[in-house]
Design a protein around this motif. Sequence first.
Motif, PDB file in Angstrom:
ATOM      1  N   PHE A   1      35.907  45.292   2.268  1.00 49.44           N
ATOM      2  CA  PHE A   1      36.579  45.938   1.142  1.00 49.44           C
ATOM      3  C   PHE A   1      37.926  45.251   0.913  1.00 49.44           C
ATOM      4  O   PHE A   1      38.716  45.092   1.852  1.00 49.44           O
ATOM      5  CB  PHE A   1      36.785  47.429   1.409  1.00 49.44           C
ATOM      6  CG  PHE A   1      35.560  48.269   1.148  1.00 49.44           C
ATOM      7  CD1 PHE A   1      35.432  48.984  -0.033  1.00 49.44           C
ATOM      8  CD2 PHE A   1      34.531  48.331   2.088  1.00 49.44           C
ATOM      9  CE1 PHE A   1      34.305  49.754  -0.278  1.00 49.44           C
ATOM     10  CE2 PHE A   1      33.401  49.104   1.854  1.00 49.44           C
ATOM     11  CZ  PHE A   1      33.283  49.814   0.663  1.00 49.44           C
ATOM     12  N   ILE A   2      38.166  44.840  -0.327  1.00 51.04           N
ATOM     13  CA  ILE A   2      39.416  44.179  -0.707  1.00 51.04           C
ATOM     14  C   ILE A   2      40.099  45.012  -1.782  1.00 51.04           C
ATOM     15  O   ILE A   2      39.452  45.448  -2.749  1.00 51.04           O
ATOM     16  CB  ILE A   2      39.156  42.751  -1.221  1.00 51.04           C
ATOM     17  CG1 ILE A   2      38.767  41.827  -0.061  1.00 51.04           C
ATOM     18  CG2 ILE A   2      40.375  42.189  -1.940  1.00 51.04           C
ATOM     19  CD1 ILE A   2      38.469  40.402  -0.475  1.00 51.04           C
TER      20      ILE A   2
ATOM     21  N   GLY B   1      37.493  48.127  -5.464  1.00 56.28           N
ATOM     22  CA  GLY B   1      37.666  49.315  -6.296  1.00 56.28           C
ATOM     23  C   GLY B   1      38.669  49.029  -7.393  1.00 56.28           C
ATOM     24  O   GLY B   1      39.868  48.867  -7.136  1.00 56.28           O
ATOM     25  N   LEU B   2      38.198  48.948  -8.633  1.00 53.07           N
ATOM     26  CA  LEU B   2      39.043  48.565  -9.760  1.00 53.07           C
ATOM     27  C   LEU B   2      39.512  49.796 -10.533  1.00 53.07           C
ATOM     28  O   LEU B   2      38.752  50.744 -10.739  1.00 53.07           O
ATOM     29  CB  LEU B   2      38.275  47.644 -10.711  1.00 53.07           C
ATOM     30  CG  LEU B   2      37.596  46.416 -10.088  1.00 53.07           C
ATOM     31  CD1 LEU B   2      36.927  45.579 -11.174  1.00 53.07           C
ATOM     32  CD2 LEU B   2      38.586  45.573  -9.304  1.00 53.07           C
ATOM     33  N   LEU B   3      40.763  49.763 -10.971  1.00 50.67           N
ATOM     34  CA  LEU B   3      41.303  50.810 -11.830  1.00 50.67           C
ATOM     35  C   LEU B   3      41.037  50.417 -13.284  1.00 50.67           C
ATOM     36  O   LEU B   3      41.491  49.359 -13.724  1.00 50.67           O
ATOM     37  CB  LEU B   3      42.803  50.976 -11.583  1.00 50.67           C
ATOM     38  CG  LEU B   3      43.177  51.450 -10.171  1.00 50.67           C
ATOM     39  CD1 LEU B   3      44.688  51.358  -9.959  1.00 50.67           C
ATOM     40  CD2 LEU B   3      42.698  52.879  -9.950  1.00 50.67           C
TER      41      LEU B   3
ATOM     42  N   ASP C   1      41.451  45.354   2.736  1.00 51.58           N
ATOM     43  CA  ASP C   1      41.592  46.784   2.983  1.00 51.58           C
ATOM     44  C   ASP C   1      40.973  47.131   4.330  1.00 51.58           C
ATOM     45  O   ASP C   1      41.632  47.677   5.211  1.00 51.58           O
ATOM     46  CB  ASP C   1      40.935  47.575   1.848  1.00 51.58           C
ATOM     47  CG  ASP C   1      41.172  49.065   1.972  1.00 51.58           C
ATOM     48  OD1 ASP C   1      40.380  49.718   2.676  1.00 51.58           O
ATOM     49  OD2 ASP C   1      42.142  49.569   1.388  1.00 51.58           O
ATOM     50  N   HIS C   2      39.696  46.810   4.489  1.00 54.57           N
ATOM     51  CA  HIS C   2      39.048  47.007   5.781  1.00 54.57           C
ATOM     52  C   HIS C   2      37.689  46.320   5.782  1.00 54.57           C
ATOM     53  O   HIS C   2      37.155  45.974   4.719  1.00 54.57           O
ATOM     54  CB  HIS C   2      38.892  48.495   6.123  1.00 54.57           C
ATOM     55  CG  HIS C   2      37.908  49.224   5.258  1.00 54.57           C
ATOM     56  ND1 HIS C   2      38.208  49.697   3.994  1.00 54.57           N
ATOM     57  CD2 HIS C   2      36.599  49.576   5.467  1.00 54.57           C
ATOM     58  CE1 HIS C   2      37.163  50.291   3.462  1.00 54.57           C
ATOM     59  NE2 HIS C   2      36.162  50.223   4.341  1.00 54.57           N
ATOM     60  N   LEU C   3      37.138  46.133   6.963  1.00 51.12           N
ATOM     61  CA  LEU C   3      35.795  45.613   7.153  1.00 51.12           C
ATOM     62  C   LEU C   3      34.894  46.763   7.571  1.00 51.12           C
ATOM     63  O   LEU C   3      35.313  47.628   8.361  1.00 51.12           O
ATOM     64  CB  LEU C   3      35.764  44.514   8.216  1.00 51.12           C
ATOM     65  CG  LEU C   3      36.216  43.102   7.818  1.00 51.12           C
ATOM     66  CD1 LEU C   3      37.693  43.064   7.451  1.00 51.12           C
ATOM     67  CD2 LEU C   3      35.941  42.111   8.955  1.00 51.12           C
ATOM     68  N   VAL C   4      33.679  46.798   7.034  1.00 49.08           N
ATOM     69  CA  VAL C   4      32.735  47.844   7.429  1.00 49.08           C
ATOM     70  C   VAL C   4      32.338  47.597   8.885  1.00 49.08           C
ATOM     71  O   VAL C   4      31.908  46.499   9.254  1.00 49.08           O
ATOM     72  CB  VAL C   4      31.486  47.844   6.529  1.00 49.08           C
ATOM     73  CG1 VAL C   4      30.504  48.930   6.964  1.00 49.08           C
ATOM     74  CG2 VAL C   4      31.887  48.054   5.067  1.00 49.08           C
ATOM     75  N   LYS C   5      32.481  48.616   9.707  1.00 45.61           N
ATOM     76  CA  LYS C   5      32.220  48.475  11.134  1.00 45.61           C
ATOM     77  C   LYS C   5      30.727  48.316  11.420  1.00 45.61           C
ATOM     78  O   LYS C   5      29.887  48.768  10.648  1.00 45.61           O
ATOM     79  CB  LYS C   5      32.772  49.686  11.891  1.00 45.61           C
ATOM     80  CG  LYS C   5      34.287  49.807  11.811  1.00 45.61           C
ATOM     81  CD  LYS C   5      34.777  51.014  12.583  1.00 45.61           C
ATOM     82  CE  LYS C   5      36.298  51.116  12.519  1.00 45.61           C
ATOM     83  NZ  LYS C   5      36.801  52.309  13.249  1.00 45.61           N
TER      84      LYS C   5
END
Length: 292
Positions: free
Chosen positions: A284-285, A204-206, A229-233
Amino acid sequence: MAYLRDFLYLDYAKLHSFVSQIQGGMINEISETIKQLGGLSAGINVGVPQLGVGAKVDAAKQKESERQQNITLTDPAYFGVLYQYLKQDKSLVDITEMSLGKISELSVGQFVEMRGIADPPLVENWIERLNSIFGFFEKNLKTFSRLQGNPKGKSSTNLSNIDLRQYRSIIDLLIGYINLTRKDPGKQYVRISPENQAFKVWCGLLPDYAIVPLQSALPKAIQVFGRIDHLVKEGKTEKIVDLSMFSQASQVNKLLDALNGFNTIAGQSPISETDLEARHPDIFIAPVAIYQ
């Protein structure tokens, strides 16, 4: 030669925060004093006017001089500081060729880097494709029908009996719905595909930190640097936009089917809601930088 990076995106707010923690504050300038000998080694013939052409410099007459310069640090320079610190501390992990099992063992917040092909911002690109294909079809409907063998120019496609103005209004309403309900509305999501891997990376870029217009700069082979950030479960789907909640979702599906029929003939890839969905084992990074 130092490794030179061509930055497409650089989140300098995060960068300054990390560097200030490493250095105990932000260093804005570096003062450097350079000392050098004013003459040349003895025995070398030189063409110095004062000494005459071909004269020799006596080593005993060499003078030492010095000059001072101030180096202003820029954001790319700060990135080099952070990158080298993490590499030396062995706190940066390259996940380009890492197995999913090993990646799943990494903790949230782990600094990672990865090489891959980055797509243009997904929602913006989806809307642009929808608009451009529909606009082209609307403008050339009669011509397209004739090419399909209908001499009177009547449409023989899935759009033959619909009011094009109605679909135009649906598209406009859909775009407004997307902009209101999209995940993290202030961010542009890009998807990065590493070679020979089953997962994709979502960032997700600003927009304020984009150095070049990403819509025109991508797709391209890039390197992404950031924190997990997280891994999709497993069994889960994360939607950047949930079009199923749109009040006229069934009409949107009919429109996409019709446009994709035309898209296939034109040799273009279909437009699909799945373009806006992340699935297991995607990652997600939170990005700090994207560069070549």
